[in-house]
Design a protein around this motif. Structure first.
Motif, PDB file in Angstrom:
ATOM      1  N   ILE A 635       0.847  -1.182   0.000  1.00 53.26           N
ATOM      2  CA  ILE A 635       0.000   0.000   0.000  1.00 53.26           C
ATOM      3  C   ILE A 635       0.887   1.238   0.000  1.00 53.26           C
ATOM      4  N   ASP A 636       0.478   2.227  -0.767  1.00 49.21           N
ATOM      5  CA  ASP A 636       1.159   3.520  -0.840  1.00 49.21           C
ATOM      6  C   ASP A 636       0.061   4.581  -0.755  1.00 49.21           C
ATOM      7  N   TYR A 637       0.048   5.347   0.351  1.00 48.72           N
ATOM      8  CA  TYR A 637      -1.058   6.281   0.605  1.00 48.72           C
ATOM      9  C   TYR A 637      -0.503   7.577   1.160  1.00 48.72           C
ATOM     10  N   SER A 638      -1.012   8.695   0.664  1.00 46.23           N
ATOM     11  CA  SER A 638      -0.593  10.003   1.169  1.00 46.23           C
ATOM     12  C   SER A 638      -1.812  10.825   1.562  1.00 46.23           C
ATOM     13  N   VAL A 639      -1.630  11.639   2.606  1.00 45.42           N
ATOM     14  CA  VAL A 639      -2.717  12.451   3.155  1.00 45.42           C
ATOM     15  C   VAL A 639      -2.270  13.904   3.227  1.00 45.42           C
ATOM     16  N   PRO A 640      -3.028  14.837   2.646  1.00 38.62           N
ATOM     17  CA  PRO A 640      -2.663  16.253   2.766  1.00 38.62           C
ATOM     18  C   PRO A 640      -2.719  16.707   4.227  1.00 38.62           C
ATOM     19  N   VAL A 641      -1.687  17.424   4.652  1.00 43.54           N
ATOM     20  CA  VAL A 641      -1.632  17.988   5.999  1.00 43.54           C
ATOM     21  C   VAL A 641      -1.165  19.432   5.857  1.00 43.54           C
ATOM     22  N   GLY A 642      -2.088  20.371   6.016  1.00 44.66           N
ATOM     23  CA  GLY A 642      -1.728  21.768   5.819  1.00 44.66           C
ATOM     24  C   GLY A 642      -1.235  22.002   4.409  1.00 44.66           C
ATOM     25  N   ARG A 643      -0.051  22.582   4.292  1.00 45.35           N
ATOM     26  CA  ARG A 643       0.540  22.825   2.979  1.00 45.35           C
ATOM     27  C   ARG A 643       1.388  21.654   2.497  1.00 45.35           C
ATOM     28  N   GLY A 644       1.515  20.610   3.329  1.00 48.06           N
ATOM     29  CA  GLY A 644       2.337  19.467   2.960  1.00 48.06           C
ATOM     30  C   GLY A 644       1.531  18.190   2.907  1.00 48.06           C
ATOM     31  N   GLU A 645       2.201  17.060   3.189  1.00 48.21           N
ATOM     32  CA  GLU A 645       1.518  15.776   3.170  1.00 48.21           C
ATOM     33  C   GLU A 645       2.275  14.770   4.023  1.00 48.21           C
ATOM     34  N   VAL A 646       1.529  13.767   4.490  1.00 46.43           N
ATOM     35  CA  VAL A 646       2.087  12.620   5.191  1.00 46.43           C
ATOM     36  C   VAL A 646       1.893  11.396   4.305  1.00 46.43           C
ATOM     37  N   GLY A 647       2.944  10.605   4.134  1.00 51.24           N
ATOM     38  CA  GLY A 647       2.867   9.416   3.299  1.00 51.24           C
ATOM     39  C   GLY A 647       3.059   8.152   4.107  1.00 51.24           C
ATOM     40  N   PHE A 648       2.324   7.117   3.723  1.00 52.17           N
ATOM     41  CA  PHE A 648       2.423   5.806   4.369  1.00 52.17           C
ATOM     42  C   PHE A 648       2.702   4.764   3.292  1.00 52.17           C
ATOM     43  N   VAL A 649       3.725   3.935   3.513  1.00 53.19           N
ATOM     44  CA  VAL A 649       4.057   2.846   2.597  1.00 53.19           C
ATOM     45  C   VAL A 649       4.236   1.578   3.416  1.00 53.19           C
ATOM     46  N   GLY A 650       3.598   0.514   2.973  1.00 54.03           N
ATOM     47  CA  GLY A 650       3.753  -0.770   3.642  1.00 54.03           C
ATOM     48  C   GLY A 650       3.841  -1.887   2.620  1.00 54.03           C
ATOM     49  N   ASN A 651       4.743  -2.843   2.843  1.00 49.67           N
ATOM     50  CA  ASN A 651       4.912  -3.977   1.940  1.00 49.67           C
ATOM     51  C   ASN A 651       5.064  -5.265   2.730  1.00 49.67           C
TER      52      ASN A 651
END
Length: 730
Positions: A635-651
């Motif tokens: 899974i590769d998922y990113s979430v907008p946070v303010g002006r940036g983003e947080v990304g999550f990657v799991g394999n």
């Protein structure tokens, strides 16, 4: 060296989410050149797994060995110092000078023949294509299992660059950099990667650390658009790789001949060793290549030339103990030239053609290969030192021509026929000296010729469905054993021959859903297998009669939004030796062994350490170094946070049981690998901070396991590791 850049930014304006993330989801298309033309991955009627450089970065794939975890059917194992990829159960078993892989690697179209250099660290990759099944028509005589094609980034005139720095467990430091710029019609780039750590295997006697890394690689490319129709590319690279991991042995289950000697110490616990020498493994490689691409009205002519020199130095303790019983040292070298010119027609007609010519010249050897050994009696008495010295020099000259044509019978139905004719001559010259005896100079020569055809029938009822059936043959050239001790023994093993039948479906039923399925049946003859000589401990080569392999693969990709990617893959196969009556195997020595040393019967007494050689019929046994079931999910998922983003990657990666020897005595149990990463991009810039972890479940499994008369030796893969990475640019 082929390397991966840090992940690019999504291109959204500051503080905004790109509208395409909500309105234009869909599985990312990849353009590949598996048939020497630029085509959509889903349009090509062969089984391929491909990734872009940015996808590899998001997945946390930093090197060639890690491709195992995301490519169904690919298994990247190691035989001591030599990385050995297998695809669908077919791979190289030997490690001698002049040996070449059954799953060759190409970098920007240049064939990489030196097997020890197959352990690549990524940094400037544009894409990687893993082609499955024999590729005898377009990708060479040796691609009986498949081929791995690495395409590096093209430099741009517009200045661009990237840097990343990672720190992790075992004081691991990884630094990567990429920069490109140009002017007018000329652009150039430079990429580097530096990687070091303090090692994860501890010597229980000296306290020294083994399996240490100290690597550096640099590569530069210049591209010039000479005219509107002519493009020239020039690349140069250099690698300095110091990695003793493959030589940091411990005896598996304590099985070493040194166990007979009172007071001997060896590594018993995981990630420990006790060696009588400090092992080392140093690789130096320099490569230069040039490519010319001429685009005409009805065809494209491509000419690729590569030159490469490789030098490897190794020292290993074969008995894996504190006793000085058996060691080997040698420098191995290879100097080669590769040239290929091919023509691909272009146009709107029903017939398209690709034809080319290939020349390969290689000089390989070891100067010298030295084995020091002492016999050990059943009472634990160490005998006199014996020295075996080999100075082999192997030469290969190969010429090949190929032609492949595709004819569109109807709008939906097409037929592709192709073939390659290879003519290759190999020469071997070996100087052998046993102890202080005379030098015995032996030599031999062999010629191999083979035509390898292929045929593909493709049916495309619509743009979202691709059905195909394929027949292909592969040919892996014969090879001489570089540690032969007599003229009679210096005979090249026969070439491997593979015939594979494959059928597949590539479907995009929805824009955000992709399903690829392939099944195959393989007739595999004259397998080249290696064993250890019970006296000299040198590697010997032999041919198995035949093997039968059949199985299937499936890949699933789901991308409901641009910020969410889901993927899964699976491979299942059945592979057994059908005809292998004279396999040289090892059986643990006991206090009550059969009277004849070669009898294929286990001893009835208590194991005393070490093995005896035996000749066994292993027909019906499972093929080696191939898990029968593998599965992966990510899974590769990113979430907008303010002006940036947080990304999550799991394999997640599951590897089923496999075997390291033809007798199936040395078994690798199933294991599961879990890797993950959490990253934060604080603003609209390309600055990114990430926390990563590998082997998070702390699974214990083998990187390599090798059996000889001296010992069953094992090196465990790295335990749980974790760290932090800072990257900037794209």
């Amino acid at each position: 060296m082929a390397q991966v850049p840090p992940a690019p930014t999504d291109g959204a304006a500051p503080g905004q989410v790109a509208s395409a993330e909500l309105t234009d989801p869909g599985v990312e298309d990849i353009v590949v050149t598996a048939q020497r033309r630029e085509e959509r991955l889903q349009d090509v009627p062969v089984a391929i797994t491909a990734f872009t450089g940015s996808q590899l970065t998001r997945l946390g794939i930093d090197g060639s060995k890690q491709l195992t975890q995301v490519v169904p059917g690919l298994n990247f194992t190691q035989s001591v110092f030599s990385p050995q990829p297998t695809i669908r159960g077919i791979g190289t078993r030997g490690t001698s000078a002049g040996e070449e892989s059954a799953v060759p690697i190409y970098i920007d179209g240049v064939y990489q023949s030196f097997i020890p250099a197959a352990d690549l660290q990524f940094n400037n990759v544009d894409r990687i294509e893993v082609l499955k099944g024999p590729q005898g028509a377009l990708f060479g005589r040796n691609s009986t299992g498949g081929a791995i094609s690495i395409v590096t980034r093209q430099p741009t005139v517009e200045p661009t660059g990237a840097l990343s720095l990672s720190y992790g467990r075992f004081d691991e430091v990884i630094a990567k950099g990429y920069g490109a710029a140009g002017s007018g019609n000329v652009a150039g780039d430079i990429a580097f990667v530096a990687h070091r750590d303090d090692g994860y295997i501890r010597d229980v006697v000296s306290g020294a650390r083994y399996a240490k890394l100290d690597d550096f690689a640099v590569r530069s490319k210049i591209v010039a658009k000479v005219t509107e129709n002519l493009e020239l590319r020039f690349a140069v690279g250099h690698v300095e790789n110091n990695d003793s991991t493959g030589e940091a042995y411990r005896p598996l289950d304590g099985n070493t001949i040194a166990r007979r000697v009172p007071g001997t110490i060896y590594g018993a616990a995981p990630y420990t060793a006790a060696l009588s020498i400090d092992p080392y493994n140093t690789l130096r490689q320099t490569s230069v290549s040039g490519t010319a691409i001429l685009t005409l009205a009805g065809a494209t002519i491509t000419s690729v030339t590569g030159w490469q020199t490789n030098h490897l130095e190794i020292a290993a303790d074969s008995d894996a103990s504190s006793a000085s019983i058996a060691t080997l040292t040698y420098p191995q070298y290879s100097r080669n030239v590769y040239h290929e010119t091919y023509v691909a027609t272009r146009g709107g007609g029903p017939l398209s053609l690709i034809g080319g010519f290939v020349y390969f010249h290689d000089v390989s050897g070891q100067n010298p290969f030295v084995i020091l050994s002492r016999p050990v009696s059943t009472a634990g008495v160490i005998g006199a030192l014996s020295t075996s010295t080999f100075v082999p020099r192997m030469t290969a000259d190969s010429y090949a021509g190929y032609l492949q044509g595709t004819y569109k019978v109807t709008r939906a139905l097409s037929l592709t026929l192709g073939g390659r004719y290879t003519n290759e001559t190999k020469q071997a010259a070996i100087d052998v000296q046993i102890n202080a005896g005379p030098v015995n100079a032996i030599a031999n020569r062999a010629n191999f010729q083979k035509f390898t055809p292929s045929a593909i029938l493709q049916f495309r009822p619509n743009e979202r469905l691709n059905l195909y059936a394929k027949y292909g043959e592969g040919f892996k050239s014969g090879v001489f054993n570089s540690a032969s001790a007599s003229q009679a023994a210096l005979q090249a093993v026969k070439p491997e021959n593979v015939k594979q039948y494959e059928a597949g479906i590539k479907a995009d039923p929805l824009p955000w859903l992709r399903i690829d399925i392939a099944g195959y049946y393989t007739d595999y003859r004259n397998l080249q297998s290696n064993a250890r000589d019970p006296v000299t401990l040198a590697t010997i080569l032999q041919n198995a009669g035949s093997a039968r392999i059949y199985g299937g693969e499936a890949e699933l990709s789901i991308r409901p939004t641009r910020r969410l990617n889901l993927r899964a893959g699976m491979s299942a196969l059945h592979g057994t030796y059908r005809d292998f009556p004279n396999a040289v195997v090892t059986i643990p020595t006991t206090t009550a062994d059969p009277a004849v040393a070669t009898t294929c019967v286990a001893g009835t007494g208590t194991p005393i350490g070490g093995n005896r050689s035996a000749v066994c019929d292993v027909g019906g046994r499972n093929i080696i170094r191939t898990p029968f079931v593998t599965a992966d999910a990510g899974i590769d998922y990113s979430v907008p946070v303010g002006r940036g983003e947080v990304g999550f990657v799991g394999n997640l990666y599951y590897s089923g049981r496999s075997y390291w020897d033809t007798l199936n005595r040395l078994r690798e149990a199933p294991y599961v690998l879990a890797n993950g990463e959490i990253s934060f991009r604080p603003g609209p810039s390309s600055l990114r901070i990430a926390i990563w972890g590998e082997n998070l479940l702390d699974e214990t499994y083998s990187l390599t396991t090798v059996s000889s008369a001296t010992a069953d030796t094992q090196v465990l893969a790295r335990p749980r590791t974790f760290g932090i990475r800072l990257s900037y640019g794209r």
